[in-house]
Design an enzyme around this catalytic site. Structure first.
Site, PDB file in Angstrom:
ATOM      1  N   THR A 194      -8.345  -1.358   7.551  1.00  0.00           N
ATOM      2  CA  THR A 194      -7.366  -2.047   8.906  1.00  0.00           C
ATOM      3  C   THR A 194      -7.511  -2.340   9.966  1.00  0.00           C
ATOM      4  O   THR A 194      -8.037  -1.146  10.146  1.00  0.00           O
ATOM      5  CB  THR A 194      -5.932  -1.541   7.903  1.00  0.00           C
ATOM      6  OG1 THR A 194      -5.439  -1.283   7.192  1.00  0.00           O
ATOM      7  CG2 THR A 194      -4.728  -2.337   8.374  1.00  0.00           C
ATOM      8  N   VAL A 223       1.234  -2.833  -2.245  1.00  0.00           N
ATOM      9  CA  VAL A 223       1.429  -3.573  -0.739  1.00  0.00           C
ATOM     10  C   VAL A 223       1.037  -1.893   0.101  1.00  0.00           C
ATOM     11  O   VAL A 223       2.701  -0.725  -0.221  1.00  0.00           O
ATOM     12  CB  VAL A 223       2.688  -4.263  -0.448  1.00  0.00           C
ATOM     13  CG1 VAL A 223       3.284  -4.216   0.576  1.00  0.00           C
ATOM     14  CG2 VAL A 223       2.794  -5.401  -1.435  1.00  0.00           C
ATOM     15  N   GLY A 224       0.822  -1.896   0.717  1.00  0.00           N
ATOM     16  CA  GLY A 224       1.276  -0.486   2.265  1.00  0.00           C
ATOM     17  C   GLY A 224       1.915  -1.110   3.372  1.00  0.00           C
ATOM     18  O   GLY A 224       2.566  -1.918   3.514  1.00  0.00           O
ATOM     19  N   ASP A 225       1.775  -0.298   4.388  1.00  0.00           N
ATOM     20  CA  ASP A 225       2.082  -0.123   5.377  1.00  0.00           C
ATOM     21  C   ASP A 225       2.042  -1.957   6.379  1.00  0.00           C
ATOM     22  O   ASP A 225       3.064  -2.106   7.169  1.00  0.00           O
ATOM     23  CB  ASP A 225       1.914   0.594   6.652  1.00  0.00           C
ATOM     24  CG  ASP A 225       0.699   0.467   6.727  1.00  0.00           C
ATOM     25  OD1 ASP A 225      -0.208   0.725   5.965  1.00  0.00           O
ATOM     26  OD2 ASP A 225       0.165   0.856   8.157  1.00  0.00           O
ATOM     27  N   GLY A 246      -4.701   3.385   7.743  1.00  0.00           N
ATOM     28  CA  GLY A 246      -4.894   4.499   7.076  1.00  0.00           C
ATOM     29  C   GLY A 246      -3.925   4.277   5.763  1.00  0.00           C
ATOM     30  O   GLY A 246      -3.792   2.993   5.647  1.00  0.00           O
ATOM     31  N   GLY A 248      -1.292   3.430   3.741  1.00  0.00           N
ATOM     32  CA  GLY A 248       0.597   3.025   4.467  1.00  0.00           C
ATOM     33  C   GLY A 248       1.232   3.203   3.807  1.00  0.00           C
ATOM     34  O   GLY A 248       2.766   3.347   4.375  1.00  0.00           O
TER      35      GLY A 248
HETATM   36  N1  GLY Z   1      -3.306   0.429   5.901  1.00  0.00           N
HETATM   37  C1  GLY Z   1      -3.533  -0.263   5.037  1.00  0.00           C
HETATM   38  C2  GLY Z   1      -3.107   0.183   3.689  1.00  0.00           C
HETATM   39  O1  GLY Z   1      -2.903   1.169   3.594  1.00  0.00           O
HETATM   40  O2  GLY Z   1      -2.426  -0.802   3.249  1.00  0.00           O
END
Ligand code: GLY
Length: 342
Positions: A194, A223-225, A246, A248
């Protein structure tokens, strides 16, 4: 409120590429996740050095990351487990305006779709087909659905076992020959999942942007953070800004970047605030945390920069008029984690 003085002290790590424990940088200044953040910073710096706005700088930074295959965040990144590259991005300015897109496919620059959403609608987050429709209606070119040669090869290799293990480095690209001795590698891979960028412009305004293809071989629709405001990105012009890279899911659980900015509001330095956020992740499940990476970067409104990560190997790039350098973040665990099967 808990006093800052009672927080557990975490031992300082050996600096790897250049020590920066809470160094203050004159504005304008831009900070990005990872060593590949230098690519992002170069694009941002062209704007910042000409007294441009932080919001323009962070968008340019994210676009540069989305264009650079080695950043592993754009259309050339690894796909989900069903072979689709799905992109997430968010952007936030000094007035708390923000925009995000999630599960967006076939668009080269999701960050610019997020900015368009922020600036031309009352909405904050668009997903999937709706985000694609919005992009198309606003003149973004819809690209053919095609994996890069490297992504296709790795995905087909992964399909042989089809093990979904959202653990550290699963999304990593293989390192090239000339990177083999780089101190930020972990078991032969470079962790660049990311790209987050935060910037303080000459006028004293902060902005941030975050863009990702998410975890490689993730479940379709995951979907992540990164596109979640307060998780992967948060900006408060009175206090500071933070972004993350990292796993998410862990960042979402603790509202990581919002937590960091709030801690800074109550007097924590950027490094200490990042460390506290990491500590909360590790405290929740120490055994699980040993197998994953999360790294945060933060900047105060006065230009103090900090970072902290679960594992060693997290780096970040800082650029201003006097500095253009990659720094090694301190971390909770000092030894590189073992890869599955290694
Ligand atoms: N940090 C990006 C994700 O986990 O999608």
């Amino acid at each position: 409120m808990k006093s800052a003085a009672v927080l557990p002290v975490i031992a300082a790590a050996e600096p790897v590429l250049g020590a920066n424990s809470g160094q203050k940088f004159a504005r304008p200044v831009v900070v990005s996740t990872w060593d590949s953040g230098m690519t992002a910073n170069a694009a941002a710096w062209r704007i910042l050095k000409a007294k441009g706005r932080a919001i323009d700088a962070v968008e340019a930074a994210a676009r540069a990351s989305e264009e650079e295959p080695s950043c592993c965040v754009g259309l050339e990144a690894y796909p989900d487990r069903d072979g689709y590259v799905t992109l997430d991005a968010s952007i936030m300015d000094h007035r708390s305006n923000c925009g995000s897109v999630v599960y967006l496919q076939q668009i080269k620059h999701p960050i610019s779709v997020a900015r368009k959403l922020m600036e031309t609608t009352k909405h904050v987050l668009l997903a999937g087909d709706g985000a694609l429709q919005f992009a198309r209606e606003n003149g973004f070119e819809v690209m053919p659905r095609k994996l890069s040669a490297d992504a296709e090869k790795e995905w087909k290799e992964w399909l042989k076992k089809s093990e979904y293990k959202p653990v550290i480095n699963i999304e990593n690209r293989k390192i090239s020959q000339n990177e083999k001795s780089a101190p930020y590698t972990i078991n032969g891979a470079v962790n660049h999942d990311t790209m987050g960028t935060i910037a303080l412009d000459a006028g004293g305004d902060l902005s941030g942007a975050c863009t990702t293809s998410g975890m490689a071989f993730k479940m379709h629709g995951r979907v992540g953070d990164s596109p979640i405001i307060g998780a992967g990105l948060f900006v408060d012009n009175k206090v500071g800004a933070a972004t993350s890279s990292g796993v998410g899911e862990e960042v979402i659980r603790i509202c990581g970047t919002h937590l960091i900015v709030e801690l800074m509001r109550f007097g924590y330095s950027p490094t200490r605030a990042c460390r506290e956020a990491v500590r909360r992740i590790v405290d929740r499940d120490r055994a699980a945390a040993k197998e994953m990476q999360v790294g945060f970067i933060a900047i105060s409104r006065t230009g103090e920069v900090g970072a902290f990560a679960i594992q060693s190997g997290f780096t970040y790039s800082v650029t201003n008029s006097g500095t253009s350098k990659v720094f090694a973040s301190d971390s909770i665990f000092k030894a590189p984690p073992q890869q599955p099967g290694s």
